[in-house]
Scaffold this active site. Structure first.
Site, PDB file in Angstrom:
ATOM      1  N   GLU A 415       0.825  -1.211   0.000  1.00 56.13           N
ATOM      2  CA  GLU A 415       0.000   0.000   0.000  1.00 56.13           C
ATOM      3  C   GLU A 415       0.860   1.261   0.000  1.00 56.13           C
ATOM      4  O   GLU A 415       0.586   2.220   0.712  1.00 56.13           O
ATOM      5  CB  GLU A 415      -0.958  -0.009   1.196  1.00 56.13           C
ATOM      6  N   GLU A 491      -3.814  -9.234   0.631  1.00 59.31           N
ATOM      7  CA  GLU A 491      -4.303  -8.914   1.971  1.00 59.31           C
ATOM      8  C   GLU A 491      -5.818  -8.968   1.914  1.00 59.31           C
ATOM      9  O   GLU A 491      -6.432  -8.274   1.079  1.00 59.31           O
ATOM     10  CB  GLU A 491      -3.815  -7.525   2.393  1.00 59.31           C
TER      11      GLU A 491
END
Length: 827
Positions: A415, A491
């Protein structure tokens, strides 16, 4: 997308030659101010002893990944522990003779910014606390006799998004070799061809210290898992600074997999003028990896899904100080759940974790950091040193772990705000190229959460494997758009729950908060960016090109207490875990087990049945089971047989054109669909009316025959303590651990699920009390003191073996109930 094939290995020097020794430096003195010194054993985490405090690393930040637009005060973000500041370590070591020897120090990790002095002379430093590094000691610095080493460390404020730990929290070694030797991480093993019949093995070895044109005899034996030499290559290296390549053929190889973690060893001996000068052992496993477009991931030619979890590095009440027994306990629990992979989020792992995954059979995605240079997430996080250190850190990581059988994929970030930035793709290419250069056998991924950005700017299409965080609604579209024709859930879920705590009414809900600062154990609550596990199960089951998932997270960890992260003290640990901070499984453990463990049956009932004050109210009952159907019977009344729902792919096409954070526009429609997915994977009786008594579930096979049954009863008055250890024998190594679950039962042996009394612990004999925890994310009890409140009726006590064989006696006591005692053999 090309297929990837691999045979990995871990290079470890074992000190089997007189010319090579590997000495662990365990006993040190520690000080925070260089005046008040105390003896400690390394690995050591100075901050885990607390105290917890809201003011510890209080951060006012805007978390853009969560859609935040303004800065807010993040409490407990890094665990509420005092990890910020400086620390100093010193010890001495003896060297009988330095003639004809060279020295280096290996650090498995030091949190953080370590600077190393030997005999008062600085010999090197590193920056990133998670990375392993080594320092070659200049000639003449180490002298015959007594020597000293000093390490200074500093953790800066606002340097992390979770609890990083503090100090020499991983192992340190002094390595002594002859001038001609294999350097640290100096070997690389691949297997170009793997089959049941035979495997080719290629070993590339770096040789340091050789004079130009010097001839060195290099003998390497390939040793099978049973200790037999199965291949030998005895050849001469003509030194010109080049690496040396040796090839082997192994017949009928024993292939490494999670079910058969077979490990080989390459034992390399260097000889100069007829004298052996170095022996270097490289452990590896023979296996092949193939990532085939449209078809998925194949391990040793077998179609395999990643049933993985993301893991932070801390060990709950033990903190960041690495302990092999604690890591083994985690892997044992995950394997029983049916997991086959771990993502080291978001940092380089401890070598002990990788070693155990090799030995126990757990695949690994190894990841270095979650910040690049563009808009760092934390003021003093990795982004602040990325430009200077990223290449060095990546090279260390890949060289360290490229031989490990368990490592099947590299990740280069998580991210990262660089997803948006103009230089994001160039940074990605730089990091990915390092992996390809040092290890062309494994693919590279990155956890991406900004779907629109990475699709539009080419970030996603640049990776070997596109990894998406919390984007199941976009998987089918990404598969059609992207060139790789494979998708990974890097994720998933971010479902939140507190063990043994249930909220009414039971409903699918994002970002739910309650006055008690807990989340519901019904497994229907999740963060604003995520979803319930059932959605990810559906995606894995319905699409072969979906190569699997890594759940956020396997275990709760210190820090990141979402959804109670904004001015929500005393929350200071996550509630994302499938297993809580005390290593106790939540209900969700059995939901995953019912889908992932194909070897053993699962039948689990929730919630508990002690609900004083809820008499006559609807109290939903769920069953997580591997069986297709089950009947619920409450106090003799049947609530009918439920069967798992039809396997129907979820369709999110109506929201594909929406911004991710505009998903609430389609919220009601999506939740209905997600609930249909839930009914596919769990059995739910919504209309059960609570009365004290007995809940019984009878499970049925596909042919309608009775398979198994389970019962939960309302417990009476607390009567006695119950101790349940995870093992009965420990090794007398001074580090082995036993985890003891502490509960209260009524006089008939029924566990009281809502007891919260304080329990005291006492240990005698060949071991000592190490730590305790209860899994409550709001508890401010210190882990190292031998007393803990029960949370939802349970806590964990951890006892550590000494170095002398004998017996450990452990006793637990609490007011109002009978105590309990148990003994363990240390041998």
């Amino acid at each position: 997308m090309r297929g990837f094939f691999i045979l990995p290995a871990l290079a470890i020097s074992l000190g089997v030659s007189a010319q090579r020794s590997d000495t662990a430096l365990k006993q040190w003195e520690f000080s925070r101010d260089m005046s008040d010194w105390k003896s400690v054993s390394v690995p050591h985490d100075w901050a885990i002893y607390g105290p917890f405090d809201r003011s510890n690393d209080l951060q006012k930040v805007t978390v853009e990944q969560n859609g935040e637009k303004t800065a807010t005060w993040k409490t407990g973000r890094t665990g509420g522990l005092p990890y910020i500041g400086k620390g100093y370590y010193r010890t001495t070591f003896e060297v009988p003779d330095t003639a004809g020897q060279v020295f280096s120090f290996e650090f498995d990790g030091a949190m953080s910014n370590p600077r190393v002095k030997v005999n008062g002379k600085e010999i090197g430093h590193w920056a990133y606390g998670y990375n392993s590094f080594y320092i070659n000691v200049p000639a003449g610095v180490i002298v015959p006799g007594k020597n000293s080493i000093e390490v200074s460390l500093e953790n800066k404020e606002k340097s992390s998004r979770w609890y990083p730990g503090a100090g020499l929290y991983r192992n340190v070694r002094l390595v002594t070799t002859s001038p001609v030797h294999v350097p640290t991480w100096g070997t690389y093993v691949i297997t170009p061809v793997v089959s049941a019949k035979e495997a080719s093995v290629r070993l590339t070895t770096e040789i340091a210290g050789a004079a130009k044109a010097q001839k060195i005899l290099v003998k390497t034996d390939i040793i099978s898992p049973d200790g037999t030499v199965v291949a030998t290559n005895n050849s001469v290296y003509h030194a010109q600074g080049q690496p040396f390549v040796q090839d082997f053929l192994v017949e009928k190889p024993q292939l490494w997999s999670p079910d058969t973690p077979c490990l080989y060893e390459a034992r390399t001996t260097l000889s100069v003028d007829g004298k052996d000068v170095d022996v270097y052992n490289t452990r590896f496993g023979i296996r092949s990896l193939e990532y085939i477009p449209e078809k998925g991931f194949f391990l040793n030619g077998e179609y395999t899904k990643f049933k993985g979890v993301c893991q932070h590095h801390d060990l709950g009440p033990l903190g960041a100080a690495v302990n092999k027994a604690a890591l083994a306990r985690q892997i044992e629990m995950l394997k029983d759940m049916g997991a086959n992979a771990i993502r080291t989020s978001h940092n380089m792992p401890a070598p002990e974790l990788v070693e155990l995954c090799d030995q126990m059979g757990m695949m690994l995605m190894v990841e270095p950091f979650d910040d690049w240079s563009f808009r760092p997430k934390s003021q003093n996080g990795y982004g602040s040193i990325f430009g200077e250190w990223a290449q060095k850190d990546m090279e260390n990581m890949v060289k360290h772990y490229r031989n490990n059988a368990s490592v099947v994929m590299w990740s280069v970030g998580n991210e990262v705000p660089s997803q948006w930035g103009p230089d994001g793709v160039s940074e990605l290419v730089m990091l990915q190229d390092i992996c390809h250069r040092l290890d062309p056998t494994r693919p590279v991924t990155c956890g991406m959460d900004q779907y629109g950005a990475v699709i539009d700017n080419g970030f996603a299409s640049t990776l070997d494997i596109p990894g998406f965080n919390y984007k199941p609604q976009y998987y089918t579209q990404a598969y059609e758009i992207l060139p790789q024709k494979l998708i990974l859930g890097s994720e998933t879920a971010s479902t939140v729950s507190s063990r043994g705590v249930y909220m009414f009414p039971m409903e699918l809900k994002a970002g739910a908060k309650y006055p008690n600062h807990q989340s519901s154990g019904y497994d229907t609550e999740f963060c604003s960016w995520s979803n319930i596990p059932d959605v990810d199960f559906s995606m894995d089951d319905d699409y072969p090109w979906m190569i699997g998932q890594f759940v956020w997270t396997g275990f709760d960890y210190l820090g990141e207490p979402s959804p109670y992260d904004t001015d929500s003290w005393p929350n200071h640990s996550s509630v994302f875990g499938i297993i809580d901070l005390a290593s106790l499984p939540k209900d969700r453990y059995y939901l995953y087990r019912s889908q992932w463990n194909k070897k053993e049956s699962t039948l689990h009932i929730l919630p508990h049945w002690n609900w004083k004050g809820r008499e006559g109210e609807k109290t939903p009952v769920m069953v997580y089971t591997s069986y297709p159907s089950a009947e619920l019977i409450v106090n003799g009344k049947s609530y009918g047989i439920k069967s798992k729902g039809e396997a129907k792919p979820l369709d999110y096409s109506k929201r594909l054109s929406m911004s991710f954070y505009d998903r609430d526009k389609a919220w009601d429609e999506d939740r209905v669909q997600d609930k249909a997915g839930m009914e596919r994977y769990r059995l739910v009786w919504d209309d059960v009316v609570y009365q004290p008594g007995e809940v019984r579930v009878v499970a049925y096979n596909a042919d309608g025959s009775k398979a198994e049954e389970k019962t939960v009863r309302t417990a009476g008055k607390a009567h006695h303590l119950v101790l349940t250890p995870n093992r009965s024998k420990l090794a007398a190594d001074g580090e082995d651990l036993v985890y003891i679950t502490v509960q209260v039962a009524d006089k008939d042996g029924n566990i009281v699920p809502d007891d919260s009394r304080a329990v005291k612990f006492a240990t005698k004999g060949a071991g000592s009390f190490r730590a305790t925890a209860n899994g409550d994310p709001t508890s401010l009890r210190l882990f190292h003191l031998p007393e803990m409140d029960l949370f939802s009726g349970a806590a964990t006590a951890i006892v550590q073996a000494g170095k002398t064989p004998g017996v450990i006696t452990f006793e637990a006591s609490a007011k109002g109930v009978k105590p309990a005692k148990i003994s363990f053999v240390v041998e």
